[in-house]
Write a protein that holds these residues in place. Structure first.
Motif, mmCIF file in Angstrom:
data_model
loop_
_atom_site.group_PDB
_atom_site.id
_atom_site.type_symbol
_atom_site.label_atom_id
_atom_site.label_comp_id
_atom_site.label_asym_id
_atom_site.label_seq_id
_atom_site.Cartn_x
_atom_site.Cartn_y
_atom_site.Cartn_z
ATOM 1 N N ASP A 49 -14.030 -1.993 7.323
ATOM 2 C CA ASP A 49 -12.717 -1.422 7.020
ATOM 3 C C ASP A 49 -11.642 -2.437 7.380
ATOM 4 O O ASP A 49 -10.649 -2.589 6.672
ATOM 5 C CB ASP A 49 -12.488 -0.129 7.820
ATOM 6 C CG ASP A 49 -13.469 0.963 7.447
ATOM 7 O OD1 ASP A 49 -13.724 1.140 6.240
ATOM 8 O OD2 ASP A 49 -13.988 1.646 8.355
ATOM 9 N N ARG A 50 -11.852 -3.116 8.514
ATOM 10 C CA ARG A 50 -11.005 -4.232 8.910
ATOM 11 C C ARG A 50 -11.898 -5.329 9.477
ATOM 12 O O ARG A 50 -12.992 -5.067 9.974
ATOM 13 C CB ARG A 50 -9.959 -3.809 9.944
ATOM 14 C CG ARG A 50 -8.810 -3.022 9.347
ATOM 15 C CD ARG A 50 -7.628 -2.937 10.288
ATOM 16 N NE ARG A 50 -7.896 -2.073 11.438
ATOM 17 C CZ ARG A 50 -7.072 -1.967 12.476
ATOM 18 N NH1 ARG A 50 -5.964 -2.696 12.534
ATOM 19 N NH2 ARG A 50 -7.366 -1.148 13.471
ATOM 20 N N VAL A 54 -15.076 -1.920 12.283
ATOM 21 C CA VAL A 54 -14.416 -3.211 12.447
ATOM 22 C C VAL A 54 -15.466 -4.304 12.602
ATOM 23 O O VAL A 54 -16.406 -4.173 13.389
ATOM 24 C CB VAL A 54 -13.470 -3.194 13.659
ATOM 25 C CG1 VAL A 54 -13.053 -4.610 14.054
ATOM 26 C CG2 VAL A 54 -12.233 -2.357 13.344
ATOM 27 N N VAL A 75 -9.193 -0.482 17.680
ATOM 28 C CA VAL A 75 -10.119 0.042 16.675
ATOM 29 C C VAL A 75 -9.893 1.543 16.584
ATOM 30 O O VAL A 75 -10.089 2.273 17.560
ATOM 31 C CB VAL A 75 -11.587 -0.251 17.045
ATOM 32 C CG1 VAL A 75 -12.517 0.251 15.953
ATOM 33 C CG2 VAL A 75 -11.798 -1.749 17.287
ATOM 34 N N ALA A 76 -9.462 2.011 15.436
ATOM 35 C CA ALA A 76 -9.156 3.433 15.265
ATOM 36 C C ALA A 76 -10.430 4.262 15.194
ATOM 37 O O ALA A 76 -11.515 3.759 14.868
ATOM 38 C CB ALA A 76 -8.332 3.637 13.996
ATOM 39 N N GLU A 92 -13.401 4.093 12.414
ATOM 40 C CA GLU A 92 -13.247 2.825 11.698
ATOM 41 C C GLU A 92 -14.437 1.906 11.959
ATOM 42 O O GLU A 92 -15.025 1.915 13.035
ATOM 43 C CB GLU A 92 -11.958 2.146 12.180
ATOM 44 C CG GLU A 92 -11.510 0.962 11.347
ATOM 45 C CD GLU A 92 -10.149 0.452 11.774
ATOM 46 O OE1 GLU A 92 -9.393 -0.012 10.899
ATOM 47 O OE2 GLU A 92 -9.821 0.498 12.991
ATOM 48 N N LYS A 138 -22.709 5.355 7.240
ATOM 49 C CA LYS A 138 -21.387 5.328 7.866
ATOM 50 C C LYS A 138 -20.504 6.465 7.367
ATOM 51 O O LYS A 138 -19.759 7.078 8.130
ATOM 52 C CB LYS A 138 -20.715 3.988 7.587
ATOM 53 C CG LYS A 138 -19.246 3.920 8.015
ATOM 54 C CD LYS A 138 -18.581 2.670 7.501
ATOM 55 C CE LYS A 138 -17.087 2.682 7.790
ATOM 56 N NZ LYS A 138 -16.334 3.613 6.949
ATOM 57 N N THR A 193 -17.177 5.471 15.322
ATOM 58 C CA THR A 193 -16.363 4.267 15.455
ATOM 59 C C THR A 193 -17.318 3.106 15.698
ATOM 60 O O THR A 193 -18.108 3.138 16.641
ATOM 61 C CB THR A 193 -15.375 4.409 16.622
ATOM 62 O OG1 THR A 193 -14.554 5.560 16.397
ATOM 63 C CG2 THR A 193 -14.502 3.172 16.748
ATOM 64 N N THR A 247 -7.444 -5.926 6.757
ATOM 65 C CA THR A 247 -8.425 -5.412 5.814
ATOM 66 C C THR A 247 -9.075 -6.593 5.097
ATOM 67 O O THR A 247 -8.484 -7.682 5.017
ATOM 68 C CB THR A 247 -7.772 -4.497 4.779
ATOM 69 O OG1 THR A 247 -6.872 -5.276 3.965
ATOM 70 C CG2 THR A 247 -7.024 -3.347 5.442
#
Length: 308
Positions: free
Chosen positions: A205-206, A31, A25-26, A29, A183, A189, A220
């Motif tokens: 986002d993903r 998720v 998980v960037a 981001e 967000k 994150t 995505t």
């Protein structure tokens, strides 16, 4: 920011709940973890903040192995929002939001200042709601307080376990919209568990689809809906997945570049699925306009099948 390396969770001699999970998980981001009941999505979330321990594998946050960190200190640095909210009934809303900062030694004045700001951010007027008790708030309002409390220690990571599933559909939609706005401003994150594919597509986002203890697909929302990795994912996201995919796109995303005049037009910011419904009632083509009303493109039915 968050990385799981070959993580397995097994209870006794039973088959593993999660097996050989690799997930990254960037930073910044959001998720979504989704899958059928019992697939291990909430288990995975609890592994991240060490409410439970993995049977094997490594979990890192910010490059640091979480197993090397005191679990209490680790959890104080991670925001956690759950379905049942878990507000303390004997504390006011201000006091609920201030719980973690009070433990970590933040002064009363700074705690209150932070609580006021966070309540405002989640759409609750501090002077109106701060002195109330949880029982005096609606379910949606309590959930907003739960989010504010999770953010009170300014954590880099926010974990959310089906936070909006216990409220009615109208309240849920409002919470989702407000959360999307939040967000964009907080830069956290976020790992978010849901059982609702529409919520996953709207917020993520993903999206990580879990099933049979494994990651079935991690993509995505647009790729997930347009190109399911296997029959399990295709079945889970549903036969109307192309309509869901269009809900993530705008007319600008789908249009072809052109100029000229059109009898009927739609704004570039209009959701693609709504533009499609207007196109079906037009004579084969729609113009797409910018915020100044200038034509910047056009739409035809074939355009909707060409974009992933």
């Amino acid at each position: 920011m968050i990385e799981l390396r070959n993580v397995t969770k097994r209870y006794g001699t039973s088959p593993p709940v999660l097996e050989n999970i690799d997930l990254h998980v960037a930073q910044g981001e959001l998720v979504i973890l989704i899958g059928p009941s019992g697939c291990g999505k909430s288990t995975l979330l609890r592994l991240v903040n060490r409410l439970i321990e993995p049977t094997s594998g490594t979990i890192l946050i910010g490059g640091q192995d979480t197993a090397s960190v005191d679990p209490v200190e680790l959890r104080r640095g991670i925001g956690y929002v759950i379905q049942s909210i878990g507000l303390f009934p004997h504390l006011t809303i201000f006091e609920n939001v201030e719980v973690v900062p009070s433990i970590t030694g933040v002064s009363k004045a700074k705690r209150r200042e932070g609580a006021r700001e966070l309540l405002s951010r989640v759409g609750l007027e501090p002077d109106t709601f701060g002195g109330r008790y949880p029982r005096e708030l609606s379910g949606g309002q309590q959930q907003r307080v739960g989010i504010a409390r999770a953010l009170a220690a300014d954590p880099a990571v926010l974990l959310m376990d089906e936070p909006f599933s216990a409220v009615d559909p109208l309240t849920r939609d409002a919470l989702q919209e407000q959360f999307l706005h939040l967000k964009r401003t907080i830069g956290k994150t976020i790992v978010f568990v849901t059982h609702d594919i529409d919520e996953a597509v709207k917020l993520g986002d993903r999206v990580c689809v879990l099933g049979e203890g494994r990651v079935q697909q991690y993509d995505t929302p647009q790729v997930l809906l347009h190109r399911p990795a296997n029959s399990f994912v295709a079945s889970f996201v549903g036969e109307d997945r192309e309509l869901k995919r269009l809900s993530k796109l705008t007319a600008r995303d789908v249009m072809r570049s052109t100029s000229g005049s059109f009898e009927r037009t739609v704004p570039a910011t209009l959701a693609a699925h709504l533009a499609l419904s207007k196109l079906l009632g037009a004579d084969g083509e729609l113009g797409v306009t910018d915020e100044h009303g200038r034509v910047i493109g056009s739409l035809q039915l074939t355009d909707f099948g060409q974009r992933a």
